[in-house]
Design a protein around this motif. Sequence first.
Motif, short mmCIF file in Angstrom:
data_model
loop_
_atom_site.label_atom_id
_atom_site.label_comp_id
_atom_site.label_asym_id
_atom_site.label_seq_id
_atom_site.Cartn_x
_atom_site.Cartn_y
_atom_site.Cartn_z
N LEU A 67 -2.43 2.91 8.99
CA LEU A 67 -1.45 1.97 8.47
C LEU A 67 -1.02 1.16 9.21
CD1 LEU A 67 0.72 4.91 6.48
CD2 LEU A 67 -0.92 3.28 5.59
N ALA A 97 3.11 -1.38 4.05
CA ALA A 97 2.61 0.15 3.73
C ALA A 97 3.58 1.06 3.65
CB ALA A 97 1.62 0.66 4.77
N VAL A 148 0.64 -1.32 0.06
CA VAL A 148 -0.37 0.04 -0.13
C VAL A 148 0.82 1.31 0.00
CG1 VAL A 148 -1.83 1.26 1.34
CG2 VAL A 148 -1.84 -1.35 1.26
N LEU A 204 5.82 -1.50 8.08
CA LEU A 204 5.29 -0.12 7.87
C LEU A 204 6.55 0.72 7.43
CD1 LEU A 204 3.41 2.21 7.72
CD2 LEU A 204 3.28 2.31 10.16
#
Length: 98
Positions: A54, A39, A13, A64
């Motif tokens: 997130l 992400a 993402v 992340l």
Amino acid sequence: MGSREDAKEVVIVLTDGKSQDDVAVPAMKLRNKGVLIFALGVQSSRGKLDVDQLESIVGVKNHLFVFREGFASLTEDFAMELSDSVCHDPCYDEPEHH
């Protein structure tokens, strides 16, 4: 190139803001199926990055990546770091793709 039976499905993402949809439940369903979610949150000068959202998407903090300096901070070194995190070693069978 054929698929590897032991290969994990991966979702990446990339966002510079916050989703207006409910993302936690669909993300959890994907993770429960064994899909790895990463992400990349990029703080833009015009938006507000929702890091908590997130974290709820990825489920694991080391999936992340947050960039507070905008899109310019997405460097080639980072691309290699992401490749190592997502693909491990090796990502491809041919050495020239590393």
